[in-house]
Design an enzyme around this catalytic site. Structure first.
Site: not given
Ligand SMILES: Cc1ncc(CN)c(N)n1
Length: 220
Positions: A51, A88, A139, A209
């Protein structure tokens, strides 16, 4: 969503229309296992490193929206999103060092494909409504997923609570709600072709996702 008109917008209709896909992305076994405390920590570690790579690719995508936004209030919202991403990135680095995880990993196929999709959406000729729909969906999946792990009765392990709070908190939920309103407003005045494209992008985000969670659970 209640009380803010969100139930009647285009995006709410799509959530309803594509609810099996939406549920698959927001109630994925990876998330359900965090919530019931049975998640394998190696899956969490894999997710974290992958991520981080995703979020780095996410920054130019949001920056492209900044260039496309013409309304001052939209610019403020997108700028806020970029500022949050800065935070983040620091969080990922801190968390990785806490867990002893290297962030210098090879992106897995599902991640690579999702990042390529983001790159394609960042191109100048991609319509603002289409790109905004993608931002809202990306999001929102995280907010819906991680806020689920914070609901009362959850057995989310203490050491994963911080990650869940990062995307599951009410301020992030408010940000998602604002993105949804922007997307709905744009879609209201978009051509039929753009609305169709935006719906397709929403579906693709849900699939990406889902694949991303699957990748996090997979042993390879
Ligand atoms: C795969 C994914 N999707 C969404 C997000 C949220 N910004 C993230 N950090 N990573």
């Amino acid at each position: 969503m209640s009380g803010d008109g969100g139930e009647s917008g285009t995006t709410a209709r799509w959530v309803e229309k594509h609810s099996p896909l939406y549920v698959q992305a927001t109630r994925h076994p990876f998330i359900c296992r965090i919530k019931d405390g049975s998640v394998n920590i190696s899956a969490f570690r894999r997710w974290l490193a992958q991520d981080y790579l995703f979020v780095r690719e996410f920054i130019p995508f949001i920056a492209s929206l900044l260039l496309k936004a013409s309304k001052e209030s939209d610019v403020d919202v997108v700028l806020g999103g970029i500022a949050a991403l800065n935070d983040e990135i620091s969080w990922f680095r801190k968390e990785a060092s806490k867990w002893g995880i290297s962030l210098n990993v090879v992106p897995q196929m599902a991640n690579l494909e999702y990042c390529r999709f983001l790159q394609s959406l960042a191109l100048p000729d991609v319509n603002y409504s289409v790109a905004m729909t993608a931002l809202w969906a990306i999001e929102t999946v995280y907010h819906e997923s991680f806020s689920f792990c914070l609901e009362s009765g959850s057995k989310t392990p203490d050491e994963l609570m911080e990650a869940c709070r990062r995307w599951g908190n009410t301020d992030f939920g408010q940000y998602c709600c604002t993105l949804r309103k922007i997307a709905d407003r744009c879609l209201e005045t978009s051509s039929g072709d753009v609305v169709t494209q935006s719906e397709e992008i929403f579906i693709r985000v849900l699939n990406f996702e889902n694949d991303f969670w699957n990748m996090s659970l997979s042993e390879l």
